[in-house]
Motif scaffolding. Structure first.
Motif, mmCIF file in Angstrom:
data_model
loop_
_atom_site.group_PDB
_atom_site.id
_atom_site.type_symbol
_atom_site.label_atom_id
_atom_site.label_comp_id
_atom_site.label_asym_id
_atom_site.label_seq_id
_atom_site.Cartn_x
_atom_site.Cartn_y
_atom_site.Cartn_z
ATOM 1 N N TYR A 169 31.342 -117.762 14.440
ATOM 2 C CA TYR A 169 31.430 -116.356 14.861
ATOM 3 C C TYR A 169 30.669 -115.454 13.891
ATOM 4 N N ALA A 170 30.860 -115.662 12.600
ATOM 5 C CA ALA A 170 30.164 -114.849 11.607
ATOM 6 C C ALA A 170 28.654 -115.026 11.725
ATOM 7 N N ASP A 171 28.197 -116.245 12.010
ATOM 8 C CA ASP A 171 26.768 -116.491 12.199
ATOM 9 C C ASP A 171 26.252 -115.754 13.433
ATOM 10 N N ALA A 172 27.054 -115.772 14.515
ATOM 11 C CA ALA A 172 26.648 -115.061 15.730
ATOM 12 C C ALA A 172 26.546 -113.566 15.467
ATOM 13 N N ALA A 173 27.483 -113.040 14.697
ATOM 14 C CA ALA A 173 27.434 -111.616 14.353
ATOM 15 C C ALA A 173 26.178 -111.303 13.549
ATOM 16 N N ALA A 174 25.857 -112.157 12.585
ATOM 17 C CA ALA A 174 24.669 -111.926 11.765
ATOM 18 C C ALA A 174 23.407 -111.922 12.620
ATOM 19 N N ARG A 175 23.331 -112.833 13.584
ATOM 20 C CA ARG A 175 22.164 -112.861 14.468
ATOM 21 C C ARG A 175 22.074 -111.598 15.311
ATOM 22 N N ALA A 176 23.232 -110.992 15.577
ATOM 23 C CA ALA A 176 23.264 -109.750 16.357
ATOM 24 C C ALA A 176 23.080 -108.516 15.486
ATOM 25 N N GLY A 177 22.887 -108.714 14.187
ATOM 26 C CA GLY A 177 22.661 -107.601 13.283
ATOM 27 C C GLY A 177 23.917 -106.959 12.750
ATOM 28 N N GLU A 178 25.031 -107.680 12.779
ATOM 29 C CA GLU A 178 26.303 -107.132 12.319
ATOM 30 C C GLU A 178 26.879 -108.019 11.217
ATOM 31 N N VAL A 179 27.478 -107.377 10.216
ATOM 32 C CA VAL A 179 28.096 -108.105 9.118
ATOM 33 C C VAL A 179 29.597 -108.198 9.374
ATOM 34 N N VAL A 180 30.104 -109.395 9.414
ATOM 35 C CA VAL A 180 31.538 -109.646 9.537
ATOM 36 C C VAL A 180 32.032 -110.202 8.215
ATOM 37 N N GLY A 181 33.026 -109.541 7.641
ATOM 38 C CA GLY A 181 33.584 -110.044 6.401
ATOM 39 C C GLY A 181 34.428 -111.280 6.644
ATOM 40 N N VAL A 182 34.254 -112.295 5.838
ATOM 41 C CA VAL A 182 35.047 -113.523 5.950
ATOM 42 C C VAL A 182 35.731 -113.771 4.612
ATOM 43 N N THR A 183 37.060 -113.770 4.636
ATOM 44 C CA THR A 183 37.851 -114.103 3.457
ATOM 45 C C THR A 183 38.386 -115.509 3.642
ATOM 46 N N LEU A 184 37.870 -116.447 2.863
ATOM 47 C CA LEU A 184 38.263 -117.849 2.972
ATOM 48 C C LEU A 184 39.271 -118.164 1.874
ATOM 49 N N LEU A 185 40.453 -118.602 2.277
ATOM 50 C CA LEU A 185 41.525 -118.905 1.333
ATOM 51 C C LEU A 185 41.587 -120.411 1.125
ATOM 52 N N ALA A 186 41.169 -120.848 -0.043
ATOM 53 C CA ALA A 186 41.125 -122.282 -0.340
ATOM 54 C C ALA A 186 42.530 -122.884 -0.293
ATOM 55 N N ASP A 187 42.603 -124.112 0.213
ATOM 56 C CA ASP A 187 43.849 -124.891 0.233
ATOM 57 C C ASP A 187 44.954 -124.217 1.043
ATOM 58 N N VAL A 188 44.580 -123.377 1.969
ATOM 59 C CA VAL A 188 45.543 -122.717 2.859
ATOM 60 C C VAL A 188 45.280 -123.208 4.276
ATOM 61 N N GLY A 189 46.365 -123.509 4.989
ATOM 62 C CA GLY A 189 46.241 -123.979 6.354
ATOM 63 C C GLY A 189 46.325 -122.859 7.371
ATOM 64 N N HIS A 190 46.799 -123.194 8.545
ATOM 65 C CA HIS A 190 46.759 -122.269 9.677
ATOM 66 C C HIS A 190 47.905 -121.257 9.666
ATOM 67 N N PHE A 191 49.102 -121.708 9.346
ATOM 68 C CA PHE A 191 50.295 -120.894 9.570
ATOM 69 C C PHE A 191 50.659 -119.933 8.433
ATOM 70 N N PRO A 192 50.295 -120.210 7.178
ATOM 71 C CA PRO A 192 50.689 -119.280 6.110
ATOM 72 C C PRO A 192 50.144 -117.873 6.267
ATOM 73 N N LEU A 193 49.111 -117.675 7.058
ATOM 74 C CA LEU A 193 48.518 -116.345 7.204
ATOM 75 C C LEU A 193 49.498 -115.337 7.794
ATOM 76 N N VAL A 194 50.476 -115.814 8.573
ATOM 77 C CA VAL A 194 51.463 -114.901 9.180
ATOM 78 C C VAL A 194 52.885 -115.279 8.765
#
Length: 287
Positions: free
Chosen positions: A243-268
């Motif tokens: 998705y971030a790559d698609a945004a970049a190709r469209a001329g838009e910057v999407v911020g991506v915060t990558l949390l190392a060693d974190v899975g799917h559910f801890p975000l909520v």
């Protein structure tokens, strides 16, 4: 990197929290019992108005997962001074088989659009401490997809029934491990091919994808942040990267915060450190 047992423990932790009742539940439509939104007032002293977080829950758009499982997260955000609208929407039919069918076309999209359109009036009526002029969309997993989609309604194809003629007045979007690129998600069989099911299967996937896939609805001109667990095996980081790559190709910057060693559910999960990071990302856009 967490193994399968760690991922199961993360999921168990999220679903171990007791549901938190809202201050108000309001209907945004009368076509189906799921057209409801739970409103949580900000838990802060004083009379100052509070920004609004519109929360869209995940669960692969399947009937088994409703808004109640993110109600502790909604209460967590309210405790940080935010007004929260936890939206329910129609998901797959309850008799969709062992895993359930993902989503309904077009009802899932009908509901999210209707909820967002109705929300300012509902807030004025039921939650006067909320300032709808400072609204952030946030969603987890399938809800992350819906948050990105809702922010992109003004770039939908001209014949889309949900299209807006101008960008929605949003402070931004925080998408948490979103199913944000349907081509990548299908290639990786995310959630058992849920994005394909949402669009009605292989026969209609290509035709409907331009109306539903955030990776094709760019640029939006709306501040967008993706928060992604680096060890997520449910919605792998490759989907957010696509998705971030698609945004970049469209001329838009999407911020991506990558949390190392974190899975799917801890975000909520309010019991996880990652949840505080998510709250801070939302606050940076909201205040």
């Amino acid at each position: 990197m967490p193994d399968e047992a760690d991922a199961e423990a993360e999921e168990k932790s999220l679903f171990s929290h007791a549901a938190v009742d809202p201050d108000v539940t309001a209907a945004y439509g009368d076509a189906h019992p799921d057209q409801l939104v739970d409103l949580y007032a900000p838990r802060t002293a004083g009379d100052a108005s509070a920004p609004v977080v519109v929360l869209l829950h995940g669960g692969a758009w399947r009937a088994a997962y409703d808004r109640r499982h993110v109600s502790p997260f909604a209460a967590f955000l309210a405790g940080r001074g935010l007004a929260v609208a936890n939206v329910e929407y129609r998901r797959g039919p309850a008799d969709g088989g062992p895993e359930g069918v993902a989503g309904r076309w077009p009802e899932t999209f009908d509901d999210v659009a209707a909820a967002l359109d109705a929300l300012p009036a509902l807030l004025r009526r039921h939650l006067p401490a909320a300032d709808a002029r400072r609204t952030v969309l946030a969603g987890h997993s399938a809800g992350g997809h819906l948050a990105l989609w809702a922010a992109a309604r003004h770039v939908l194809p001209a014949d889309a029934p949900w299209r807006l003629d101008r960008p929605a007045p949003l402070r931004g979007v925080v998408a948490l491990a979103p199913i944000a690129d349907f081509a990548a998600a299908e290639e990786l069989a995310v959630c058992g091919g849920a994005s394909g099911q949402l669009l009605g299967g292989a026969a209609s996937f290509a035709e409907r994808r331009p109306y539903a896939d955030p990776a094709l609805l760019l640029p939006t001109g709306i501040a967008t942040t993706v928060v992604q667990g680096g060890a997520d095996t449910v919605v792998p980081p490759a989907v957010a990267e696509a998705y971030a790559d698609a945004a970049a190709r469209a001329g838009e910057v999407v911020g991506v915060t990558l949390l190392a060693d974190v899975g799917h559910f801890p975000l909520v999960d309010p019991g996880a450190d990652a949840c505080a990071v998510v709250a801070e990302e939302i606050a940076q856009l909201a205040w």
